[in-house]
Design a protein around this motif. Structure first.
Motif, PDB file in Angstrom:
ATOM      1  N   PHE A   1       1.012  18.417  36.013  1.00 26.68           N
ATOM      2  CA  PHE A   1       0.578  18.060  35.028  1.00 26.68           C
ATOM      3  C   PHE A   1       0.775  18.817  33.769  1.00 26.68           C
ATOM      4  N   GLN A   2       0.431  20.116  34.087  1.00 24.68           N
ATOM      5  CA  GLN A   2       0.752  20.892  33.647  1.00 24.68           C
ATOM      6  C   GLN A   2       2.152  21.732  32.239  1.00 24.68           C
ATOM      7  N   THR A   3       3.494  21.654  34.051  1.00 27.11           N
ATOM      8  CA  THR A   3       4.533  21.419  33.201  1.00 27.11           C
ATOM      9  C   THR A   3       4.910  19.884  31.965  1.00 27.11           C
ATOM     10  N   MET A   4       4.413  19.238  32.764  1.00 25.20           N
ATOM     11  CA  MET A   4       4.621  17.878  31.978  1.00 25.20           C
ATOM     12  C   MET A   4       4.240  18.112  31.003  1.00 25.20           C
ATOM     13  N   LEU A   5       2.885  19.007  30.486  1.00 26.16           N
ATOM     14  CA  LEU A   5       1.985  18.122  28.445  1.00 26.16           C
ATOM     15  C   LEU A   5       2.760  19.599  27.966  1.00 26.16           C
ATOM     16  N   ALA A   6       3.485  21.462  28.556  1.00 32.12           N
ATOM     17  CA  ALA A   6       4.229  21.879  28.161  1.00 32.12           C
ATOM     18  C   ALA A   6       5.356  21.337  28.085  1.00 32.12           C
ATOM     19  N   HIS A   7       6.102  20.759  28.373  1.00 32.10           N
ATOM     20  CA  HIS A   7       7.683  19.982  28.164  1.00 32.10           C
ATOM     21  C   HIS A   7       6.815  18.638  27.466  1.00 32.10           C
ATOM     22  N   GLN A   8       5.989  18.282  26.966  1.00 35.98           N
ATOM     23  CA  GLN A   8       5.976  17.059  26.229  1.00 35.98           C
ATOM     24  C   GLN A   8       6.135  15.739  26.660  1.00 35.98           C
ATOM     25  N   LEU A   9       6.223  15.963  27.395  1.00 38.51           N
ATOM     26  CA  LEU A   9       7.047  14.722  28.457  1.00 38.51           C
ATOM     27  C   LEU A   9       6.211  12.961  27.261  1.00 38.51           C
ATOM     28  N   PRO A  10       6.804  12.316  27.515  1.00 35.95           N
ATOM     29  CA  PRO A  10       5.358  10.876  26.809  1.00 35.95           C
ATOM     30  C   PRO A  10       4.605  10.043  27.955  1.00 35.95           C
ATOM     31  N   LEU A  11       3.918  10.452  27.918  1.00 39.41           N
ATOM     32  CA  LEU A  11       3.046  10.424  28.753  1.00 39.41           C
ATOM     33  C   LEU A  11       1.692   9.147  28.262  1.00 39.41           C
ATOM     34  N   ASN A  12       1.523   8.073  28.921  1.00 38.47           N
ATOM     35  CA  ASN A  12       0.964   6.896  28.858  1.00 38.47           C
ATOM     36  C   ASN A  12      -1.084   7.516  28.496  1.00 38.47           C
ATOM     37  N   PRO A  13      -1.391   7.744  27.396  1.00 36.69           N
ATOM     38  CA  PRO A  13      -2.678   8.467  27.012  1.00 36.69           C
ATOM     39  C   PRO A  13      -3.439   7.663  28.139  1.00 36.69           C
ATOM     40  N   GLY A  14      -4.550   9.779  28.630  1.00 39.81           N
ATOM     41  CA  GLY A  14      -5.094   9.436  29.404  1.00 39.81           C
ATOM     42  C   GLY A  14      -4.575   9.344  30.967  1.00 39.81           C
ATOM     43  N   LEU A  15      -3.414   9.352  30.603  1.00 36.59           N
ATOM     44  CA  LEU A  15      -3.186   9.216  32.181  1.00 36.59           C
ATOM     45  C   LEU A  15      -3.135  10.260  33.009  1.00 36.59           C
TER      46      LEU A  15
END
Length: 191
Positions: free
Chosen positions: A62-76
Protein backbone atom coordinates in the motif's frame (compact mmCIF):
# COMPACT_ATOMS: atom_id res chain seq x y z
CA UNK A 1 7.53 -15.32 -7.73
CA UNK A 2 7.09 -11.60 -7.22
CA UNK A 3 5.72 -9.72 -4.20
CA UNK A 4 2.11 -9.93 -5.41
CA UNK A 5 2.43 -13.68 -5.96
CA UNK A 6 3.64 -14.02 -2.37
CA UNK A 7 0.59 -12.15 -1.06
CA UNK A 8 -1.82 -14.21 -3.18
CA UNK A 9 -0.18 -17.47 -2.08
CA UNK A 10 -0.51 -16.39 1.53
CA UNK A 11 -4.18 -15.60 0.95
CA UNK A 12 -4.72 -19.18 -0.21
CA UNK A 13 -3.00 -20.61 2.87
CA UNK A 14 -4.87 -18.30 5.22
CA UNK A 15 -8.11 -19.38 3.57
CA UNK A 16 -7.27 -23.04 4.12
CA UNK A 17 -6.88 -22.39 7.86
CA UNK A 18 -10.10 -20.38 7.88
CA UNK A 19 -11.91 -23.23 6.11
CA UNK A 20 -11.00 -25.49 9.05
CA UNK A 21 -12.21 -22.81 11.46
CA UNK A 22 -15.45 -22.40 9.53
CA UNK A 23 -16.15 -26.15 9.63
CA UNK A 24 -15.51 -26.10 13.38
CA UNK A 25 -17.98 -23.22 13.80
CA UNK A 26 -20.58 -25.12 11.78
CA UNK A 27 -20.09 -28.20 13.96
CA UNK A 28 -20.30 -26.14 17.12
CA UNK A 29 -23.51 -24.45 15.95
CA UNK A 30 -24.92 -27.91 15.20
CA UNK A 31 -24.30 -28.88 18.82
CA UNK A 32 -21.25 -31.05 18.21
CA UNK A 33 -18.13 -30.86 20.35
CA UNK A 34 -15.46 -28.53 19.00
CA UNK A 35 -12.01 -28.10 20.44
CA UNK A 36 -11.44 -24.70 22.03
CA UNK A 37 -7.77 -25.44 21.43
CA UNK A 38 -8.40 -25.18 17.68
CA UNK A 39 -9.97 -21.77 18.14
CA UNK A 40 -7.16 -20.55 20.39
CA UNK A 41 -4.43 -21.75 18.08
CA UNK A 42 -6.23 -20.26 15.10
CA UNK A 43 -6.44 -16.92 16.93
CA UNK A 44 -2.72 -17.10 17.65
CA UNK A 45 -2.04 -17.91 13.99
CA UNK A 46 -4.16 -14.93 12.94
CA UNK A 47 -2.39 -12.57 15.33
CA UNK A 48 1.14 -13.77 14.62
CA UNK A 49 1.09 -14.61 10.94
CA UNK A 50 -1.89 -12.83 9.42
CA UNK A 51 -1.83 -9.62 11.45
CA UNK A 52 1.89 -9.62 12.22
CA UNK A 53 3.39 -10.80 8.95
CA UNK A 54 0.90 -10.85 6.07
CA UNK A 55 -0.67 -7.48 6.86
CA UNK A 56 2.76 -5.94 7.37
CA UNK A 57 3.65 -7.09 3.84
CA UNK A 58 0.42 -5.65 2.49
CA UNK A 59 1.24 -2.33 4.16
CA UNK A 60 4.51 -2.32 2.21
CA UNK A 61 2.43 -2.77 -0.95
CA UNK A 62 0.00 0.00 0.00
CA UNK A 63 2.82 2.42 0.84
CA UNK A 64 4.53 1.59 -2.44
CA UNK A 65 1.31 2.19 -4.37
CA UNK A 66 0.90 5.57 -2.70
CA UNK A 67 4.54 6.50 -3.29
CA UNK A 68 4.13 5.71 -7.00
CA UNK A 69 0.85 7.64 -7.10
CA UNK A 70 -1.17 4.84 -8.61
CA UNK A 71 -4.71 5.90 -9.63
CA UNK A 72 -6.62 4.37 -6.75
CA UNK A 73 -10.32 4.38 -6.09
CA UNK A 74 -10.72 6.99 -3.32
CA UNK A 75 -10.82 5.30 0.05
CA UNK A 76 -9.86 1.82 -1.19
CA UNK A 77 -6.56 1.63 0.70
CA UNK A 78 -8.18 3.24 3.72
CA UNK A 79 -10.86 0.56 3.61
CA UNK A 80 -8.50 -2.40 3.42
CA UNK A 81 -6.09 -0.89 5.95
CA UNK A 82 -8.98 -0.29 8.34
CA UNK A 83 -10.11 -3.86 7.87
CA UNK A 84 -6.63 -4.99 8.90
CA UNK A 85 -7.11 -3.19 12.21
CA UNK A 86 -10.59 -4.62 12.66
CA UNK A 87 -9.29 -8.11 11.85
CA UNK A 88 -6.60 -7.80 14.51
CA UNK A 89 -9.19 -6.77 17.09
CA UNK A 90 -11.46 -9.64 16.08
CA UNK A 91 -8.57 -12.12 16.34
CA UNK A 92 -7.88 -10.83 19.87
CA UNK A 93 -11.56 -11.25 20.73
CA UNK A 94 -11.41 -14.83 19.42
CA UNK A 95 -8.29 -15.45 21.48
CA UNK A 96 -9.94 -14.14 24.68
CA UNK A 97 -13.13 -16.15 24.06
CA UNK A 98 -11.21 -19.37 23.35
CA UNK A 99 -9.04 -18.87 26.46
CA UNK A 100 -12.15 -18.37 28.59
CA UNK A 101 -13.76 -21.47 27.10
CA UNK A 102 -10.64 -23.53 27.80
CA UNK A 103 -9.96 -22.10 31.25
CA UNK A 104 -13.47 -21.91 32.62
CA UNK A 105 -15.24 -24.54 30.55
CA UNK A 106 -17.68 -21.89 29.40
CA UNK A 107 -20.32 -22.43 26.78
CA UNK A 108 -18.54 -22.00 23.43
CA UNK A 109 -21.14 -19.53 22.11
CA UNK A 110 -18.96 -16.42 22.45
CA UNK A 111 -16.02 -18.26 20.90
CA UNK A 112 -18.15 -19.33 17.94
CA UNK A 113 -19.52 -15.79 17.53
CA UNK A 114 -16.01 -14.31 17.58
CA UNK A 115 -14.88 -16.79 14.93
CA UNK A 116 -17.91 -16.01 12.78
CA UNK A 117 -17.19 -12.27 12.96
CA UNK A 118 -13.62 -12.82 11.78
CA UNK A 119 -14.71 -15.13 8.98
CA UNK A 120 -17.29 -12.61 7.75
CA UNK A 121 -14.77 -9.77 7.62
CA UNK A 122 -12.14 -11.88 5.89
CA UNK A 123 -14.40 -12.98 3.03
CA UNK A 124 -14.97 -9.49 1.67
CA UNK A 125 -11.53 -8.19 2.55
CA UNK A 126 -9.55 -10.74 0.55
CA UNK A 127 -11.89 -10.38 -2.42
CA UNK A 128 -11.26 -6.61 -2.60
CA UNK A 129 -7.50 -7.10 -2.45
CA UNK A 130 -7.46 -9.87 -5.06
CA UNK A 131 -9.85 -8.22 -7.52
CA UNK A 132 -8.99 -4.52 -7.15
CA UNK A 133 -5.74 -3.79 -5.33
CA UNK A 134 -3.42 -6.52 -6.62
CA UNK A 135 -4.40 -6.26 -10.33
CA UNK A 136 -3.83 -2.50 -10.28
CA UNK A 137 -0.44 -2.94 -8.62
CA UNK A 138 0.54 -5.69 -11.07
CA UNK A 139 -0.42 -3.55 -14.04
CA UNK A 140 1.28 -0.33 -12.91
CA UNK A 141 4.23 -1.14 -10.65
CA UNK A 142 7.50 -1.86 -12.49
CA UNK A 143 9.17 -5.24 -11.97
CA UNK A 144 12.17 -3.74 -10.09
CA UNK A 145 9.75 -2.16 -7.59
CA UNK A 146 8.02 -5.50 -7.06
CA UNK A 147 11.43 -7.12 -6.54
CA UNK A 148 12.41 -4.54 -3.88
CA UNK A 149 9.08 -5.20 -2.17
CA UNK A 150 9.86 -8.93 -2.20
CA UNK A 151 13.14 -8.18 -0.43
CA UNK A 152 11.28 -6.22 2.24
CA UNK A 153 8.82 -9.10 2.58
CA UNK A 154 11.72 -11.46 3.31
CA UNK A 155 12.82 -9.23 6.21
CA UNK A 156 9.27 -9.20 7.62
CA UNK A 157 9.02 -12.96 7.28
CA UNK A 158 12.36 -13.44 9.02
CA UNK A 159 10.90 -11.99 12.21
CA UNK A 160 7.78 -14.19 12.21
CA UNK A 161 8.65 -17.30 10.24
CA UNK A 162 6.94 -18.37 7.02
CA UNK A 163 3.15 -18.07 7.08
CA UNK A 164 2.92 -20.99 4.67
CA UNK A 165 4.73 -23.29 7.13
CA UNK A 166 2.58 -22.12 10.05
CA UNK A 167 -0.58 -22.78 8.05
CA UNK A 168 0.59 -26.30 7.24
CA UNK A 169 1.26 -26.98 10.93
CA UNK A 170 -2.25 -25.79 11.77
CA UNK A 171 -3.80 -27.96 9.09
CA UNK A 172 -1.90 -31.06 10.18
CA UNK A 173 -2.70 -30.44 13.83
CA UNK A 174 -6.43 -30.17 13.31
CA UNK A 175 -7.13 -32.48 10.40
CA UNK A 176 -10.01 -34.85 11.15
CA UNK A 177 -8.71 -38.33 11.86
CA UNK A 178 -12.00 -40.08 11.12
CA UNK A 179 -15.49 -38.92 10.13
CA UNK A 180 -17.09 -39.59 13.53
CA UNK A 181 -14.71 -37.33 15.43
CA UNK A 182 -15.32 -33.58 15.59
CA UNK A 183 -11.72 -32.44 15.48
CA UNK A 184 -8.45 -34.15 16.22
CA UNK A 185 -5.99 -32.37 18.44
CA UNK A 186 -2.34 -33.26 18.17
CA UNK A 187 0.68 -32.16 20.10
CA UNK A 188 2.12 -29.88 17.45
CA UNK A 189 4.13 -26.94 18.77
CA UNK A 190 2.10 -24.01 19.97
CA UNK A 191 2.13 -20.67 18.16
Amino acid sequence: MDALDVLSLEHRHIQRVLDVLERAVERGRAGEFVSASLFLRTANFLLTYVDGSHHAKEMVLFQTMLAHQLPLNPGLLAQVSGEHGTGGEQAKALQRAAEATLREGMDPGSMLAAAEAYLQLHRGHTDVEETQVFPLARRLLPAPVLERMRTRFARIEASHGPLVDAAEVMLRAFAPTRPSRALAVSSVRSF
